[in-house]
Scaffold this active site. Structure first.
Site, mmCIF file in Angstrom:
data_model
loop_
_atom_site.group_PDB
_atom_site.id
_atom_site.type_symbol
_atom_site.label_atom_id
_atom_site.label_comp_id
_atom_site.label_asym_id
_atom_site.label_seq_id
_atom_site.Cartn_x
_atom_site.Cartn_y
_atom_site.Cartn_z
ATOM 1 N N LYS A 1 0.820 -1.216 0.000
ATOM 2 C CA LYS A 1 0.000 0.000 0.000
ATOM 3 C C LYS A 1 0.853 1.266 0.000
ATOM 4 O O LYS A 1 2.069 1.207 0.227
ATOM 5 C CB LYS A 1 -0.935 -0.034 1.215
ATOM 6 C CG LYS A 1 -1.954 -1.188 1.177
ATOM 7 C CD LYS A 1 -2.996 -1.032 2.286
ATOM 8 C CE LYS A 1 -4.003 -2.152 2.259
ATOM 9 N NZ LYS A 1 -5.101 -1.923 3.245
ATOM 10 N N TYR B 1 -12.417 -2.394 -3.988
ATOM 11 C CA TYR B 1 -12.922 -2.600 -2.625
ATOM 12 C C TYR B 1 -14.458 -2.564 -2.561
ATOM 13 O O TYR B 1 -15.020 -2.282 -1.501
ATOM 14 C CB TYR B 1 -12.331 -1.551 -1.687
ATOM 15 C CG TYR B 1 -10.918 -1.860 -1.222
ATOM 16 C CD1 TYR B 1 -10.642 -3.005 -0.483
ATOM 17 C CD2 TYR B 1 -9.870 -0.985 -1.483
ATOM 18 C CE1 TYR B 1 -9.356 -3.290 -0.028
ATOM 19 C CE2 TYR B 1 -8.571 -1.256 -1.037
ATOM 20 C CZ TYR B 1 -8.332 -2.413 -0.309
ATOM 21 O OH TYR B 1 -7.063 -2.686 0.153
ATOM 22 N N THR C 1 -5.241 -7.359 10.462
ATOM 23 C CA THR C 1 -5.543 -6.110 9.744
ATOM 24 C C THR C 1 -5.124 -4.885 10.545
ATOM 25 O O THR C 1 -4.577 -3.931 9.992
ATOM 26 C CB THR C 1 -7.064 -6.041 9.458
ATOM 27 O OG1 THR C 1 -7.440 -7.229 8.757
ATOM 28 C CG2 THR C 1 -7.407 -4.826 8.628
ATOM 29 N N ASN D 1 -2.014 0.241 6.650
ATOM 30 C CA ASN D 1 -1.583 -1.051 7.223
ATOM 31 C C ASN D 1 -0.674 -1.853 6.279
ATOM 32 O O ASN D 1 -0.614 -3.073 6.364
ATOM 33 C CB ASN D 1 -2.789 -1.866 7.712
ATOM 34 C CG ASN D 1 -3.687 -2.351 6.590
ATOM 35 O OD1 ASN D 1 -3.585 -1.875 5.461
ATOM 36 N ND2 ASN D 1 -4.559 -3.292 6.896
ATOM 37 N N HIS E 1 -2.185 -5.433 1.539
ATOM 38 C CA HIS E 1 -3.463 -6.132 1.381
ATOM 39 C C HIS E 1 -3.164 -7.514 0.831
ATOM 40 O O HIS E 1 -2.235 -7.677 0.028
ATOM 41 C CB HIS E 1 -4.369 -5.389 0.393
ATOM 42 C CG HIS E 1 -5.541 -6.217 -0.069
ATOM 43 N ND1 HIS E 1 -6.687 -6.340 0.674
ATOM 44 C CD2 HIS E 1 -5.703 -7.013 -1.163
ATOM 45 C CE1 HIS E 1 -7.510 -7.176 0.038
ATOM 46 N NE2 HIS E 1 -6.937 -7.588 -1.074
ATOM 47 N N GLU F 1 -9.485 -10.829 -7.604
ATOM 48 C CA GLU F 1 -8.513 -9.749 -7.386
ATOM 49 C C GLU F 1 -7.314 -9.867 -8.322
ATOM 50 O O GLU F 1 -6.812 -8.853 -8.817
ATOM 51 C CB GLU F 1 -8.062 -9.743 -5.925
ATOM 52 C CG GLU F 1 -9.175 -9.323 -4.984
ATOM 53 C CD GLU F 1 -8.741 -9.246 -3.529
ATOM 54 O OE1 GLU F 1 -9.591 -8.918 -2.689
ATOM 55 O OE2 GLU F 1 -7.550 -9.491 -3.234
HETATM 56 P P1 CMP Z 1 -7.422 -4.628 3.473
HETATM 57 O O1 CMP Z 1 -6.909 -6.009 3.666
HETATM 58 O O2 CMP Z 1 -6.817 -3.846 2.367
HETATM 59 O O3 CMP Z 1 -9.007 -4.679 3.249
HETATM 60 C C1 CMP Z 1 -9.831 -3.564 3.541
HETATM 61 C C2 CMP Z 1 -9.138 -2.502 4.317
HETATM 62 O O4 CMP Z 1 -9.970 -1.608 5.005
HETATM 63 C C3 CMP Z 1 -8.285 -3.137 5.404
HETATM 64 O O5 CMP Z 1 -7.181 -3.800 4.822
HETATM 65 C C4 CMP Z 1 -7.970 -1.908 6.264
HETATM 66 O O6 CMP Z 1 -6.821 -1.209 5.805
HETATM 67 C C5 CMP Z 1 -9.188 -1.009 6.042
HETATM 68 N N1 CMP Z 1 -10.002 -0.858 7.254
HETATM 69 C C6 CMP Z 1 -10.207 0.284 7.932
HETATM 70 N N2 CMP Z 1 -11.001 0.084 8.994
HETATM 71 C C7 CMP Z 1 -11.309 -1.239 9.001
HETATM 72 C C8 CMP Z 1 -12.090 -2.070 9.864
HETATM 73 N N3 CMP Z 1 -12.735 -1.598 10.925
HETATM 74 N N4 CMP Z 1 -12.173 -3.402 9.561
HETATM 75 C C9 CMP Z 1 -11.545 -3.916 8.477
HETATM 76 N N5 CMP Z 1 -10.798 -3.157 7.636
HETATM 77 C C10 CMP Z 1 -10.670 -1.842 7.894
#
Ligand code: CMP
Length: 140
Positions: free
Chosen positions: A10, A50, A92, A113, A116, A127
């Protein structure tokens, strides 16, 4: 089984200049890079990628973040690649991620974070196809 999974490094991790360190972890765990490229997502592309989250309260922040800079997208291939990648990433929320995982070491917040990874066989196929035509994915 040999699987393919989509990995995104990311904007936060790209900005920290740790693409190579993250890819090294995949390689050290036995995953192979079968396709890779850098891409600056448009808002529409991030919203499409997303789409499953579009009713969630964090959707706008997620999309804003994912278009804040270029991302590095890869197809990882190997035995049990989907779960293996998720284990390497950690939880996550980096506050909950186990020590030694990518998110524990490189992520700053639940939005920023670092990575992904696809969460299941069906989503992995969708994906991977979102970013890479089958012709551009190389089993090796
Ligand atoms: P990702 O694996 O990219 O999938 C969706 C993203 O939403 C997740 O990582 C997080 O970076 C973001 N996100 C933000 N808030 C939340 C939450 N409460 N639960 C899950 N994903 C979240």
């Amino acid at each position: 089984a040999i699987e393919r999974t989509l990995s995104i490094i990311k904007p936060d991790a790209v900005a920290k200049n740790v693409i190579g360190q993250i890819v090294s972890r995949f390689e050290a765990a036995g995953l192979k890079v079968a396709a890779a490229r850098m891409v600056q997502l448009s808002r529409l592309e991030a919203e499409q990628f997303y789409a499953v989250h579009k009713e969630r309260p964090f959707f706008k922040d997620l999309v804003d973040f994912m278009i804040s800079g270029p991302v590095f997208v890869q197809v990882l291939e190997g035995e049990n690649a989907i779960l293996k990648n998720r284990e390497l990433m950690g939880a996550t929320d980096p506050k909950k991620a186990a020590a030694g995982t990518i998110r524990a070491d490189f992520a700053d917040s639940i939005d920023a974070n670092a990575v992904h990874g696809s969460d299941a066989t069906e989503t992995a196929a969708v994906e991977v196809a979102f970013f890479f035509p089958a012709l551009d994915v190389y089993s090796r």
